[in-house]
Enzyme design. Structure first.
Site, PDB file in Angstrom:
ATOM      1  N   PHE A  14     104.998  -1.376  43.637  1.00  0.00           N
ATOM      2  CA  PHE A  14     105.822  -1.995  44.677  1.00  0.00           C
ATOM      3  C   PHE A  14     105.543  -3.301  44.536  1.00  0.00           C
ATOM      4  O   PHE A  14     106.664  -4.250  44.671  1.00  0.00           O
ATOM      5  CB  PHE A  14     104.943  -1.501  46.042  1.00  0.00           C
ATOM      6  CG  PHE A  14     105.379  -2.145  47.290  1.00  0.00           C
ATOM      7  CD1 PHE A  14     106.515  -2.606  47.627  1.00  0.00           C
ATOM      8  CD2 PHE A  14     104.345  -2.415  48.137  1.00  0.00           C
ATOM      9  CE1 PHE A  14     106.710  -3.396  48.751  1.00  0.00           C
ATOM     10  CE2 PHE A  14     104.406  -3.128  49.271  1.00  0.00           C
ATOM     11  CZ  PHE A  14     105.703  -3.634  49.700  1.00  0.00           C
ATOM     12  N   GLY A  39     103.591   3.935  39.180  1.00  0.00           N
ATOM     13  CA  GLY A  39     104.512   2.848  39.312  1.00  0.00           C
ATOM     14  C   GLY A  39     105.714   3.905  38.817  1.00  0.00           C
ATOM     15  O   GLY A  39     105.699   5.193  38.613  1.00  0.00           O
ATOM     16  N   GLY A 105      89.552 -10.747  28.942  1.00  0.00           N
ATOM     17  CA  GLY A 105      89.287 -10.878  27.389  1.00  0.00           C
ATOM     18  C   GLY A 105      90.833 -11.468  27.196  1.00  0.00           C
ATOM     19  O   GLY A 105      90.704 -12.309  26.144  1.00  0.00           O
ATOM     20  N   TYR A 148      87.865   3.178  45.450  1.00  0.00           N
ATOM     21  CA  TYR A 148      88.597   2.005  45.399  1.00  0.00           C
ATOM     22  C   TYR A 148      88.020   0.435  45.887  1.00  0.00           C
ATOM     23  O   TYR A 148      88.256  -0.138  45.294  1.00  0.00           O
ATOM     24  CB  TYR A 148      89.693   2.292  46.503  1.00  0.00           C
ATOM     25  CG  TYR A 148      90.996   1.247  46.668  1.00  0.00           C
ATOM     26  CD1 TYR A 148      91.827   0.819  45.419  1.00  0.00           C
ATOM     27  CD2 TYR A 148      91.161   0.536  47.797  1.00  0.00           C
ATOM     28  CE1 TYR A 148      92.849  -0.161  45.751  1.00  0.00           C
ATOM     29  CE2 TYR A 148      92.241  -0.427  47.834  1.00  0.00           C
ATOM     30  CZ  TYR A 148      92.809  -0.761  46.671  1.00  0.00           C
ATOM     31  OH  TYR A 148      94.074  -1.808  46.731  1.00  0.00           O
ATOM     32  N   THR A 178     100.608  -4.726  53.402  1.00  0.00           N
ATOM     33  CA  THR A 178     101.963  -5.294  52.909  1.00  0.00           C
ATOM     34  C   THR A 178     102.800  -4.163  53.097  1.00  0.00           C
ATOM     35  O   THR A 178     102.654  -2.951  52.833  1.00  0.00           O
ATOM     36  CB  THR A 178     101.744  -6.055  51.757  1.00  0.00           C
ATOM     37  OG1 THR A 178     100.957  -6.846  51.511  1.00  0.00           O
ATOM     38  CG2 THR A 178     103.148  -6.685  51.451  1.00  0.00           C
TER      39      THR A 178
END
Length: 329
Positions: A14, A39, A105, A148, A178
């Site tokens: 999103f 996704g 990295g 999470y 959002t």
């Protein structure tokens, strides 16, 4: 003169897909990287015709290699909804730890500036309101949200360590609720949950007594805040969100009016560790970035509702988790 290149992980998600749009408009070459666990290629299929866009199907929890120069890295690869991180808790922890380590990295090797996407969930069920960046949070590390919350808290810690020890240019954005087009309709977050229930002719489910609050930011505003933070010289966390706070009960009524549903609002027990209050203090964003949200909730909701109405019927009735109704936030 060659265009500068940016890597956006979680680029088919999103927020990631909207960031791809923004950076292409700004004249960058964009590499989107995503393992497609949460996704969706449909979010970026309109970009495949663009000469300055590439897609890498890759899991950033494994070693990340990108040939050539990179100017910026934006790390947005992570499950971000309760439905996702309850279904794939180990992957959630790995992308926040191993994935962030790999990308820091890469930033060090490429001498690239990296922005990592943190979250208001680092504040847990807050005892300070509104939430300022100096607040350390009230988080249960072994609760259902712990995978999470702690992944994001570790992400912030290792990012600061790379900034301090390796002098990597880092930015940290703490994202509050959002919404907008390309959200998954049934991912467990309160806004798409309500609209999805209305479109299916179901009662709208409010958990608890509905007095808990959320603050909703339209995606275009959020992306602008992220872009400004990336281009700034500020390396400490910054809240980006809309401080226009509303109770869940009142928000449910807004959705009823918007969708003109005849269904009623019903109440169920509040899930464990569900935040009672959520409102960003955006003083830093205003003073450092010159940013504040511009899109009103009524305007943004109309756009989002039209997007959800356009989805195919099979998407409308898809469930992403057998216990979907237990985890709406």
């Amino acid at each position: 003169m060659a265009k500068e290149r940016v890597l956006i992980t979680g680029g088919a998600g999103f927020l990631g897909s909207h960031l791809c749009d923004r950076f292409l408009r700004e004249g960058y070459q964009v590499i989107a990287m995503d393992n497609l666990i949460t996704g969706d290629l449909r979010n970026i299929e309109h970009l495949f015709k663009e000469a300055d866009f590439e897609f890498y199907h890759h899991d950033v929890s494994s070693f990340v290699h990108v040939p050539g120069n990179l100017k910026y890295i934006l790390h947005f690869a992570s499950p971000a909804s309760p439905i996702d991180y309850l279904k794939i808790p180990i992957q959630t922890l790995k992308v926040g730890s191993l994935g962030t380590h790999n990308l820091l990295g890469l930033a060090r090797v490429k001498k690239a500036r990296i922005l990592v996407a943190s979250t208001s969930e680092v504040y847990g069920d807050p005892m300070v309101h509104p939430q300022t960046e100096s607040y350390y949070g009230n988080v249960n590390p072994i609760g259902p949200r712990g995978v999470y919350d702690e992944a994001k808290r570790f992400q912030e810690a290792i990012t600061m360590a790379y900034h301090t020890y390796h002098k990597v240019e880092t930015r940290i954005v703490r994202i509050f609720n959002t919404y907008g087009p390309r959200m998954r309709l049934n991912d467990g977050r309160v806004l798409p949950a309500f609209i999805g229930q209305a479109l299916r002719g179901e009662d709208l489910t409010v958990f608890g007594d509905g007095s808990q609050t959320r603050s909703f930011c339209y995606v275009d505003d959020l992306v602008d805040g992220i872009f400004r933070l990336l281009m700034s010289d500020y390396h400490l966390p910054v809240n980006i969100g809309n401080p226009d706070e509303i109770t869940i009960a009142d928000f449910a009524e807004e959705i009823v009016k918007l969708t003109r549903t005849t269904q009623k609002v019903i109440y169920k027990p509040l899930p464990q560790d569900d935040p009672k209050q959520r409102k960003p203090d955006i003083t830093k964003a205003r003073s450092i970035l010159g940013w504040e949200p511009k899109v009103s909730r009524s305007e943004g909701l109309k756009i989002t509702y039209e997007y959800f109405k356009s989805l195919p019927t099979e998407v409308l009735y898809q469930r992403d988790h057998k216990n979907f109704d237990r985890y709406i936030r």
